[in-house]
Design a protein around this motif. Structure first.
Motif, short mmCIF file in Angstrom:
data_model
loop_
_atom_site.label_atom_id
_atom_site.label_comp_id
_atom_site.label_asym_id
_atom_site.label_seq_id
_atom_site.Cartn_x
_atom_site.Cartn_y
_atom_site.Cartn_z
N LEU A 142 6.03 2.09 8.98
CA LEU A 142 4.99 1.07 9.09
C LEU A 142 3.60 1.71 9.05
CD1 LEU A 142 6.63 -1.10 11.87
CD2 LEU A 142 6.06 -1.93 9.58
N ARG A 143 3.44 2.82 9.75
CA ARG A 143 2.12 3.49 9.76
C ARG A 143 1.79 4.04 8.38
NH1 ARG A 143 -0.83 7.56 9.39
NH2 ARG A 143 0.93 8.80 8.62
N ARG A 144 2.78 4.64 7.72
CA ARG A 144 2.55 5.15 6.37
C ARG A 144 2.13 4.03 5.43
NH1 ARG A 144 7.17 6.62 1.96
NH2 ARG A 144 5.76 7.03 0.22
N ALA A 145 2.81 2.89 5.51
CA ALA A 145 2.47 1.77 4.64
C ALA A 145 1.08 1.24 4.96
CB ALA A 145 3.51 0.66 4.79
N ALA A 146 0.74 1.16 6.24
CA ALA A 146 -0.60 0.69 6.63
C ALA A 146 -1.67 1.62 6.08
CB ALA A 146 -0.70 0.60 8.15
N ALA A 147 -1.46 2.93 6.20
CA ALA A 147 -2.43 3.89 5.68
C ALA A 147 -2.57 3.79 4.17
CB ALA A 147 -2.02 5.31 6.08
N ALA A 148 -1.45 3.60 3.48
CA ALA A 148 -1.49 3.47 2.02
C ALA A 148 -2.21 2.20 1.60
CB ALA A 148 -0.07 3.48 1.46
N LEU A 149 -2.00 1.13 2.32
CA LEU A 149 -2.69 -0.13 2.02
C LEU A 149 -4.19 0.00 2.27
CD1 LEU A 149 -0.13 -2.67 3.47
CD2 LEU A 149 -0.70 -2.35 1.06
N LEU A 150 -4.56 0.72 3.31
CA LEU A 150 -5.99 0.96 3.56
C LEU A 150 -6.62 1.72 2.40
CD1 LEU A 150 -6.00 1.92 7.35
CD2 LEU A 150 -7.13 -0.06 6.31
N ALA A 151 -5.88 2.67 1.84
CA ALA A 151 -6.39 3.47 0.73
C ALA A 151 -6.60 2.64 -0.53
CB ALA A 151 -5.45 4.63 0.43
N THR A 152 -5.87 1.51 -0.63
CA THR A 152 -6.02 0.63 -1.79
C THR A 152 -6.81 -0.63 -1.44
OG1 THR A 152 -3.82 -0.31 -1.32
CG2 THR A 152 -3.95 1.46 -2.94
N LYS A 153 -7.56 -0.56 -0.33
CA LYS A 153 -8.49 -1.63 0.08
C LYS A 153 -7.79 -2.94 0.46
CE LYS A 153 -11.74 1.25 -1.05
NZ LYS A 153 -12.41 2.05 0.02
N ARG A 154 -6.55 -2.83 0.93
CA ARG A 154 -5.83 -4.03 1.39
C ARG A 154 -5.80 -4.01 2.92
NH1 ARG A 154 -0.33 -4.03 -1.97
NH2 ARG A 154 0.06 -5.80 -0.59
N ALA A 155 -6.99 -4.12 3.50
CA ALA A 155 -7.13 -3.92 4.94
C ALA A 155 -6.44 -5.00 5.76
CB ALA A 155 -8.61 -3.85 5.31
N ASP A 156 -6.48 -6.23 5.31
CA ASP A 156 -5.85 -7.31 6.08
C ASP A 156 -4.34 -7.09 6.20
OD1 ASP A 156 -8.22 -8.69 6.56
OD2 ASP A 156 -8.08 -9.82 4.69
N ASP A 157 -3.72 -6.72 5.08
CA ASP A 157 -2.28 -6.44 5.11
C ASP A 157 -2.00 -5.20 5.96
OD1 ASP A 157 -1.75 -8.58 3.41
OD2 ASP A 157 -1.99 -7.36 1.61
N ALA A 158 -2.88 -4.21 5.84
CA ALA A 158 -2.70 -2.98 6.62
C ALA A 158 -2.76 -3.25 8.11
CB ALA A 158 -3.77 -1.96 6.24
N LEU A 159 -3.64 -4.15 8.51
CA LEU A 159 -3.80 -4.45 9.94
C LEU A 159 -2.51 -5.02 10.53
CD1 LEU A 159 -5.48 -4.59 12.48
CD2 LEU A 159 -6.46 -6.76 11.66
N VAL A 160 -1.85 -5.88 9.80
CA VAL A 160 -0.60 -6.48 10.28
C VAL A 160 0.43 -5.39 10.56
CG1 VAL A 160 1.33 -7.99 9.69
CG2 VAL A 160 -1.01 -8.67 9.10
N LEU A 161 0.58 -4.47 9.62
CA LEU A 161 1.56 -3.40 9.77
C LEU A 161 1.14 -2.40 10.85
CD1 LEU A 161 2.47 -2.69 6.03
CD2 LEU A 161 3.61 -4.20 7.66
N ALA A 162 -0.16 -2.11 10.92
CA ALA A 162 -0.64 -1.14 11.92
C ALA A 162 -0.45 -1.67 13.33
CB ALA A 162 -2.12 -0.83 11.66
N ARG A 163 -0.65 -2.97 13.52
CA ARG A 163 -0.42 -3.55 14.85
C ARG A 163 1.06 -3.41 15.25
NH1 ARG A 163 -4.61 -6.27 17.06
NH2 ARG A 163 -6.14 -7.32 15.72
N GLU A 164 1.94 -3.65 14.29
CA GLU A 164 3.36 -3.55 14.59
C GLU A 164 3.75 -2.10 14.89
OE1 GLU A 164 7.74 -4.53 12.57
OE2 GLU A 164 5.89 -5.32 11.64
N ALA A 165 3.18 -1.17 14.12
CA ALA A 165 3.50 0.24 14.31
C ALA A 165 3.05 0.74 15.68
CB ALA A 165 2.86 1.09 13.21
N ALA A 166 1.86 0.32 16.09
CA ALA A 166 1.28 0.80 17.36
C ALA A 166 1.65 -0.13 18.50
CB ALA A 166 -0.24 0.91 17.23
N SER A 167 2.93 -0.38 18.63
CA SER A 167 3.40 -1.27 19.71
C SER A 167 4.60 -0.63 20.40
CB SER A 167 3.78 -2.64 19.14
OG SER A 167 4.85 -2.51 18.21
#
Length: 244
Positions: free
Chosen positions: A91-116
């Motif tokens: 989940l963290r890897r996917a969130a970081a990759a989405l951030l790199a492609t400017k998909r911050a909203d999608d990244a936030l969803v995954l990052a919240r799940e990862a950091a739980s």
């Protein structure tokens, strides 16, 4: 010219045979013949050399080539992995990759799940979540997350998080604190970005003398840096040359 074109086609054919024999991704076939010269070069760098050499530098060259040709590949691969196994690491890897492609909203969803749960205080998870919060404009929550990371890991040395802390303070309008934080992180941040952002903030708030000194410091350090470091930081170096 016909000879060169024929050579390009032969190289592309050889690479295509390698694709099939080694069971590489079939999209390489399209790339090889859509871009006869460039496609072959990228394929050799991305797929053949790393396998043949097995060296760190070759793997890095291959990764860079793949990213340049297909910048969204890492995000796609990471999203496939979370479909296979929805672990905090994936989940963290996917969130970081989405951030790199400017998909911050999608990244936030995954990052919240990862950091739980059990990973709520994992430094990597906390930082990725703070990044996603910052990129989606949730500056107050991003600052809270960074402060929580500092509390949970008081001895950690994390220049990227330190720089993000400064940028978040700036975004919240806490300028004096942001300037002090930029000054602190600039002393050890790898590369000129922290010092450049410090100089930019000084410029915006009228301290052009101090800002010019920071820009000059960037240029002085760059004169002693290897060429690849200069290329990596071209954005900040070009800015410094204009401002100093």
């Amino acid at each position: 010219m016909p000879i060169l074109m024929g050579l390009h086609i032969l190289v592309a054919l050889g690479c295509a045979v390698h694709v099939i024999r080694t069971q590489r991704q079939m999209y390489w076939i399209f790339i090889l013949f859509a871009f006869p010269a460039l496609g072959s070069i990228v394929y050799l760098l991305a797929e053949v050399l790393p396998s043949a050499a097995g060296s760190t530098s070759a793997r890095k060259a291959g990764a860079a080539a793949r990213k340049a040709l297909d910048p969204g590949r890492e995000a796609r691969d990471a999203l496939v992995q979370i479909e296979i196994s929805r672990t905090p690491g994936n989940l963290r890897r996917a969130a970081a990759a989405l951030l790199a492609t400017k998909r911050a909203d999608d990244a936030l969803v995954l990052a919240r799940e990862a950091a739980s749960g059990a990973f709520a205080e994992d430094a990597a998870m906390m930082f990725t979540l703070a990044q996603a919060l910052y990129e989606t404009g949730e500056f107050g929550e991003a600052l809270t997350q960074l402060e929580a990371m500092q509390t949970a890991h008081p001895d950690i040395r994390h220049p990227e998080a330190h720089l993000l802390f400064a940028r978040t303070l700036e975004a919240l309008g806490r300028i004096d604190e942001a300037l002090a934080t930029y000054a602190s992180v600039a002393d050890y941040f790898p590369g000129p970005e922290a010092r450049a952002r410090w100089a930019m903030l000084l410029d915006v708030h009228g301290d052009t003398v101090s800002a010019r000194a920071r820009w000059q410091e960037i240029l002085t350090a760059a004169r002693h840096a290897p060429k690849f470091v200069q290329r990596t930081n071209r954005r900040w170096l070009d800015m410094a040359r204009l401002k100093a």
